[in-house]
Design a protein around this motif. Structure first.
Motif, PDB file in Angstrom:
ATOM      1  N   MET A 162      49.973   9.015  50.176  1.00 51.42           N
ATOM      2  CA  MET A 162      50.345   9.149  51.566  1.00 51.42           C
ATOM      3  C   MET A 162      51.036   7.859  52.003  1.00 51.42           C
ATOM      4  N   THR A 163      52.217   8.023  52.601  1.00 50.49           N
ATOM      5  CA  THR A 163      52.996   6.842  52.966  1.00 50.49           C
ATOM      6  C   THR A 163      52.870   6.468  54.437  1.00 50.49           C
ATOM      7  N   ASN A 164      52.398   7.396  55.272  1.00 48.17           N
ATOM      8  CA  ASN A 164      52.318   7.201  56.721  1.00 48.17           C
ATOM      9  C   ASN A 164      53.688   7.004  57.366  1.00 48.17           C
ATOM     10  N   VAL A 165      54.748   7.445  56.685  1.00 42.33           N
ATOM     11  CA  VAL A 165      56.104   7.404  57.230  1.00 42.33           C
ATOM     12  C   VAL A 165      56.392   8.787  57.800  1.00 42.33           C
ATOM     13  N   ASP A 166      56.806   8.860  59.055  1.00 44.26           N
ATOM     14  CA  ASP A 166      57.011  10.160  59.703  1.00 44.26           C
ATOM     15  C   ASP A 166      57.940  11.071  58.917  1.00 44.26           C
ATOM     16  N   SER A 167      59.007  10.540  58.350  1.00 49.04           N
ATOM     17  CA  SER A 167      59.956  11.383  57.621  1.00 49.04           C
ATOM     18  C   SER A 167      59.381  11.923  56.312  1.00 49.04           C
ATOM     19  N   ASP A 168      58.246  11.413  55.878  1.00 45.81           N
ATOM     20  CA  ASP A 168      57.596  11.905  54.655  1.00 45.81           C
ATOM     21  C   ASP A 168      56.617  13.048  54.926  1.00 45.81           C
ATOM     22  N   LYS A 169      56.346  13.353  56.179  1.00 47.80           N
ATOM     23  CA  LYS A 169      55.396  14.413  56.503  1.00 47.80           C
ATOM     24  C   LYS A 169      55.898  15.742  55.942  1.00 47.80           C
ATOM     25  N   GLY A 170      55.017  16.448  55.259  1.00 49.69           N
ATOM     26  CA  GLY A 170      55.367  17.740  54.683  1.00 49.69           C
ATOM     27  C   GLY A 170      55.974  17.657  53.303  1.00 49.69           C
ATOM     28  N   LYS A 171      56.246  16.468  52.815  1.00 51.34           N
ATOM     29  CA  LYS A 171      56.824  16.307  51.485  1.00 51.34           C
ATOM     30  C   LYS A 171      55.707  16.257  50.443  1.00 51.34           C
ATOM     31  N   PHE A 172      55.991  16.767  49.271  1.00 52.93           N
ATOM     32  CA  PHE A 172      55.038  16.665  48.171  1.00 52.93           C
ATOM     33  C   PHE A 172      55.807  16.769  46.862  1.00 52.93           C
ATOM     34  N   ARG A 173      55.205  16.297  45.816  1.00 53.45           N
ATOM     35  CA  ARG A 173      55.817  16.350  44.494  1.00 53.45           C
ATOM     36  C   ARG A 173      55.658  17.766  43.939  1.00 53.45           C
ATOM     37  N   THR A 174      56.742  18.319  43.451  1.00 55.21           N
ATOM     38  CA  THR A 174      56.708  19.657  42.892  1.00 55.21           C
ATOM     39  C   THR A 174      56.060  19.621  41.517  1.00 55.21           C
ATOM     40  N   PRO A 175      54.987  20.391  41.318  1.00 51.46           N
ATOM     41  CA  PRO A 175      54.324  20.395  40.013  1.00 51.46           C
ATOM     42  C   PRO A 175      55.121  21.177  38.969  1.00 51.46           C
ATOM     43  N   THR A 176      54.808  20.956  37.724  1.00 55.85           N
ATOM     44  CA  THR A 176      55.468  21.648  36.630  1.00 55.85           C
ATOM     45  C   THR A 176      55.062  23.120  36.595  1.00 55.85           C
ATOM     46  N   LEU A 177      55.909  23.950  35.984  1.00 53.41           N
ATOM     47  CA  LEU A 177      55.565  25.352  35.761  1.00 53.41           C
ATOM     48  C   LEU A 177      54.895  25.547  34.405  1.00 53.41           C
ATOM     49  N   ARG A 178      54.870  24.502  33.587  1.00 53.91           N
ATOM     50  CA  ARG A 178      54.240  24.604  32.274  1.00 53.91           C
ATOM     51  C   ARG A 178      52.761  24.965  32.446  1.00 53.91           C
ATOM     52  N   ASN A 179      52.326  25.962  31.708  1.00 50.24           N
ATOM     53  CA  ASN A 179      50.943  26.448  31.737  1.00 50.24           C
ATOM     54  C   ASN A 179      50.515  26.941  33.118  1.00 50.24           C
ATOM     55  N   ILE A 180      51.467  27.426  33.890  1.00 52.84           N
ATOM     56  CA  ILE A 180      51.161  27.874  35.250  1.00 52.84           C
ATOM     57  C   ILE A 180      50.151  29.015  35.269  1.00 52.84           C
ATOM     58  N   GLU A 181      50.155  29.826  34.235  1.00 57.99           N
ATOM     59  CA  GLU A 181      49.204  30.931  34.161  1.00 57.99           C
ATOM     60  C   GLU A 181      47.755  30.430  34.189  1.00 57.99           C
ATOM     61  N   LEU A 182      47.547  29.208  33.713  1.00 58.25           N
ATOM     62  CA  LEU A 182      46.196  28.655  33.598  1.00 58.25           C
ATOM     63  C   LEU A 182      45.797  27.764  34.762  1.00 58.25           C
ATOM     64  N   SER A 183      46.682  27.611  35.744  1.00 57.97           N
ATOM     65  CA  SER A 183      46.424  26.609  36.780  1.00 57.97           C
ATOM     66  C   SER A 183      46.005  27.179  38.135  1.00 57.97           C
ATOM     67  N   ALA A 184      45.548  28.428  38.166  1.00 56.34           N
ATOM     68  CA  ALA A 184      45.065  29.008  39.429  1.00 56.34           C
ATOM     69  C   ALA A 184      43.824  28.244  39.890  1.00 56.34           C
ATOM     70  N   PRO A 185      43.558  28.158  41.149  1.00 57.64           N
ATOM     71  CA  PRO A 185      44.305  28.724  42.260  1.00 57.64           C
ATOM     72  C   PRO A 185      45.575  27.919  42.532  1.00 57.64           C
ATOM     73  N   TYR A 186      46.504  28.540  43.229  1.00 58.90           N
ATOM     74  CA  TYR A 186      47.835  27.977  43.433  1.00 58.90           C
ATOM     75  C   TYR A 186      48.015  27.401  44.829  1.00 58.90           C
ATOM     76  N   MET A 187      49.096  26.724  45.025  1.00 60.03           N
ATOM     77  CA  MET A 187      49.513  26.043  46.242  1.00 60.03           C
ATOM     78  C   MET A 187      48.788  24.699  46.332  1.00 60.03           C
ATOM     79  N   HIS A 188      49.251  23.854  47.199  1.00 59.32           N
ATOM     80  CA  HIS A 188      48.694  22.501  47.313  1.00 59.32           C
ATOM     81  C   HIS A 188      47.236  22.512  47.745  1.00 59.32           C
TER      82      HIS A 188
END
Length: 97
Positions: free
Chosen positions: A1-27
């Protein structure tokens, strides 16, 4: 968390590799299956507050339509990104399990 207003709502996109095994989904782990994830995005996502649009949502984001067959193909593609040999390799397991 940067506490910079323009960073609100931003997040690093996770890989799709092994996505079938990574439930539950979303941040926040709020979606339990790949089919639910596809329905979520097809609907255009959801608001931070269910009755109002999120102020962080870009106006260019909208939903889309997929047939049941296209949804099936998309899920099959996502599942094809699962590398069972990598996941099952004992040398890659955490040492303290």
């Amino acid at each position: 968390m940067t506490n910079v207003d323009s960073d609100k709502g931003k997040f690093r996109t996770p890989t799709l590799r092994n996505i079938e095994l990574s439930a539950p989904y979303m941040h926040d782990g709020s979606i339990n299956s790949l089919e639910e994830v596809i329905r979520h995005y097809a609907a255009g996502g959801r608001s931070a507050i269910e009755t109002a649009a999120s102020p962080l949502r870009d106006a260019r984001i909208s939903g889309f339509e997929l047939t049941q067959q296209e949804t099936y193909y998309l899920i099959a593609f996502l599942k094809s990104l699962t590398d069972s040999s990598y996941v099952e390799n004992q040398q890659r397991n955490a040492p303290f399990q």
